[in-house]
Design a protein around this motif. Structure first.
Motif, PDB file in Angstrom:
ATOM      1  N   THR A  62      -6.618  15.144  90.676  1.00 27.46           N
ATOM      2  CA  THR A  62      -7.729  15.988  90.216  1.00 27.46           C
ATOM      3  C   THR A  62      -7.816  17.253  91.061  1.00 27.46           C
ATOM      4  N   GLU A  63      -7.651  17.085  92.375  1.00 22.81           N
ATOM      5  CA  GLU A  63      -7.722  18.227  93.277  1.00 22.81           C
ATOM      6  C   GLU A  63      -6.639  19.248  92.948  1.00 22.81           C
ATOM      7  N   ARG A  64      -5.406  18.724  92.685  1.00 20.52           N
ATOM      8  CA  ARG A  64      -4.295  19.622  92.370  1.00 20.52           C
ATOM      9  C   ARG A  64      -4.505  20.313  91.029  1.00 20.52           C
ATOM     10  N   TYR A  65      -5.070  19.549  90.069  1.00 25.12           N
ATOM     11  CA  TYR A  65      -5.297  20.173  88.760  1.00 25.12           C
ATOM     12  C   TYR A  65      -6.284  21.325  88.885  1.00 25.12           C
ATOM     13  N   LEU A  66      -7.381  21.082  89.611  1.00 21.81           N
ATOM     14  CA  LEU A  66      -8.404  22.118  89.755  1.00 21.81           C
ATOM     15  C   LEU A  66      -7.812  23.356  90.418  1.00 21.81           C
ATOM     16  N   GLU A  67      -6.992  23.129  91.433  1.00 21.02           N
ATOM     17  CA  GLU A  67      -6.396  24.266  92.126  1.00 21.02           C
ATOM     18  C   GLU A  67      -5.465  25.038  91.191  1.00 21.02           C
ATOM     19  N   TRP A  68      -4.653  24.275  90.422  1.00 20.95           N
ATOM     20  CA  TRP A  68      -3.708  24.910  89.497  1.00 20.95           C
ATOM     21  C   TRP A  68      -4.449  25.700  88.428  1.00 20.95           C
ATOM     22  N   ALA A  69      -5.471  25.073  87.852  1.00 24.20           N
ATOM     23  CA  ALA A  69      -6.231  25.727  86.785  1.00 24.20           C
ATOM     24  C   ALA A  69      -6.949  26.962  87.304  1.00 24.20           C
ATOM     25  N   ALA A  70      -7.555  26.836  88.502  1.00 24.09           N
ATOM     26  CA  ALA A  70      -8.259  27.985  89.069  1.00 24.09           C
ATOM     27  C   ALA A  70      -7.285  29.128  89.321  1.00 24.09           C
TER      28      ALA A  70
END
Lengths: 319, 295
Positions: A62-70
């Motif tokens: 989840t942390e990686r997804y948020l970073e990627w999306a941001a």
């Protein structure tokens, strides 16, 4: 009007968000990750651990997804596994080249499709119509790589007019792509024209048979006046959406065409990144293409809304 | 009432013959059906008809021009192009022939089910379908194929899965057209369950649309399959396949054009045949498919 506009924009945003989830989840679920893909057989022990540490793959998904999306929202698509380059830089010129190819094909294809579609409809079931419709079916059904190969055979091998392969590098100025761009453009135009033409033809036929067209005929309005004033404005509206769908569909077809002609666009880069198993680059390209698709469809919906007063007040149908 | 309606309906066999007769009564439909039948015949009996072994390599016979012994010449490894073209559709027809019915079945079922249920769940599903459709087909497939490897056992599920998604949309739209009608209300009022309604009321009404959709999907799937082969992600050599043959022969096109032309004709005639048949089928069943855009 404004409420519907906001609603459409929101739906588009939701679709892009879902796409990003699918892309991210897809890569997560599949066996292996960017590091095992990149390191291949050496993917074990310390080397693998270092790579994961470096790319931050040890953190929760989840942390990686948020970073990627941001990052993606602000225009930062991350770094490629292969060579640690900024993906935004890698993709920039490729995207420009693909858009160049697509817009050339659209400039040629859309007017041609409208013209041929109307001609085929007005002379329905005559020789002109049968010829146009048969060629259109051929163009729609024959795979792009086949028509591309045939065009290369005819125009560059037998006639020797245009080079059959693009040798220009990805970051060359636009002017250098001519005349090499001509053959890939022709293939794209060919397929696109066929799809749009068929819709234009059937919607013109439908409009010609409508009550208002018959009424105008009975009132004694001249034939061409009926065609231009009564039928065409109504019949060409659905064409906008088909143009959008066709463009979106061509984003897939362009991959094959770019590979055949060695054209340095986004599509070929995608194939290369998949072959190299460079997952960050694949993810980025998938997100870009999907956003273009959603954007084009949104633009088409808005255009139809502006062109058709009835749709501004009616509640638009979902789905 | 149920008994009366089944009696009034013509039997499946006679309806099938009627549709076939309707298709062949149109010139384009007759040509299309003939092409498809011809290709199916070759796919089944090709191995007995091919004059040479498709994988027999002969260094003395490389790039021969068409002759009495080799009708379509030979390729860069001295293999007989005629035999390879004859067999080049087998893999494609096998894979797409299995994957198409699966795609139509699962896509059709999901579409009908959610079309009937409607509401929030349906909205969410449609957004997911839209999201899937906004990714180019080639990307979705290549990612799976590169991960799990090429080969029939990967290609069939991959094609069946991704080509079922647009079918969901078609089935759902066709369901929406009938779901508000009185006979569905009547069935609900009679207390029938969802599965019974789908089976007895919806399926007969949606079936025609799904049949036409299936025929179209087949041709698009063939297109996708041969494109994958062409790019080197489909069948593996030395299996003869049109897409792969075109990719191989492309480099020698300037002095051996027959190597490209033979598989091009094979592939194009099959795809055109399927499309003509699908068009005629749509007309025979009374469904207009000119309005549909590719997805």
């Amino acid at each position: 009007m404004l409420r519907m506009l906001i609603r459409r924009l929101a739906l588009g945003a939701i679709t892009v968000f879902l796409v990003s989830l699918i892309i991210f989840a897809g890569v997560e679920i599949l066996p292996g990750d960017a590091c095992t893909a990149f390191l291949e057989r050496e993917a074990q022990g310390q080397l693998l651990e270092n790579c994961r540490q470096e790319l931050g793959l040890n953190r929760p998904a989840t942390e990686r997804y948020l970073e990627w999306a941001a990052g993606a929202v602000t225009g930062d698509l991350g770094v490629s596994a292969n060579g640690q380059k900024q993906i935004t830089e890698l993709v920039g010129y490729r995207l420009r080249n693909t858009l160049l190819l697509a817009s050339c094909a659209m400039l040629a294809g859309i007017p041609l499709a409208l013209f041929l579609g109307v001609v085929a409809a007005l002379w329905r079931d005559r020789m002109v119509d049968l010829t146009i419709s048969t060629i259109a079916i051929g163009a729609m059904t024959i795979p792009e790589f086949v028509s591309a190969t045939l065009l290369i055979l005819i125009f560059s091998v037998w006639l020797g007019w245009i080079p059959g392969i693009v040798l220009t590098s990805a970051n060359a100025p636009i002017s250098e792509f001519f005349p090499e761009i001509f053959l890939p453009m022709m293939v794209l135009t060919f397929v696109m024209t066929a799809h749009i033409l068929r819709t234009v033809r059937s919607s013109v036929i439908e409009a010609m048979a409508s009550d208002y067209a018959q009424m105008a005929t009975l009132k004694g309005v001249p034939y061409w006046r009926i065609v231009f004033r009564h039928v065409l404005p109504n019949a060409l509206l659905p064409a906008i959406n088909v143009v959008a769908l066709t463009i979106a569909w061509l984003l897939g077809g362009v991959v094959v065409i770019e590979t055949v002609f060695n054209y340095p666009g986004l599509g070929r880069m995608m194939i290369d990144s998949i072959s190299d198993r460079d997952l960050p680059v694949t993810q980025a390209i998938a997100l870009i293409i999907a956003s273009v698709y959603v954007g084009v469809n949104l633009a088409a919906d808005l255009l139809t809304m502006i062109a058709n007063p009835r749709l501004r007040t009616l509640h638009m149908r979902k789905g | 009432m149920a008994v009366a309606s089944t009696n009034a309906r013509p039997s499946v066999a006679s309806r099938f013959l009627g549709v076939i007769a309707d298709i062949t009564s149109r010139p384009s439909g007759a040509i299309g059906l003939a092409l498809v039948t011809f290709h199916l015949f070759l796919a089944i009996f090709g191995p007995w008809l091919a004059p040479y072994d498709y994988k027999a390599v002969d260094a003395n016979l490389m790039m021969q021009a068409p002759s009495g012994a080799h009708w379509f010449g030979t390729d860069h490894l001295g293999r007989d192009t005629f035999s390879r073209t004859l067999l080049g559709g087998r893999e494609a027809i096998l894979v797409t022939g299995i994957a198409t019915p699966i795609a139509v079945l699962w896509g059709g079922f999901v579409g009908i089910f959610f079309g009937l249920v409607g509401g929030r769940l349906d909205d969410v599903l449609m957004r997911v379908v839209d999201a899937f459709l906004s990714l180019p087909w080639i990307l979705k497939m290549l990612v799976l194929i590169v991960t799990f490897g090429t080969g029939i056992e990967v290609l069939i599920p991959t094609l069946a899965f991704f080509y079922g998604i647009p079918v969901i949309r078609i089935a759902r739209a066709a369901t929406h057209d009938v779901v508000a009608r009185d006979f569905i209300q009547a069935a609900r009022a009679r207390g029938h369950g969802r599965m019974t309604i789908i089976q007895r009321e919806l399926l007969p009404n949606v079936r025609d649309a799904l049949l036409v959709e299936g025929a179209m999907r087949w041709s698009w799937m063939l297109l996708a399959f041969s494109s994958l082969s062409f790019l080197g992600f489909g069948v593996s050599p030395p299996t003869p396949d049109w897409g792969l043959m075109i990719a191989d022969a492309r480099g020698f096109m300037s002095f051996a054009p027959w190597g490209v032309l033979a598989p091009v004709i094979g592939l194009s005639s099959l795809i055109i045949g399927i499309n003509l048949t699908a068009d005629a089928l749509a007309k025979a069943l009374g469904i207009d498919r000119a309005q549909k855009a590719p997805v």
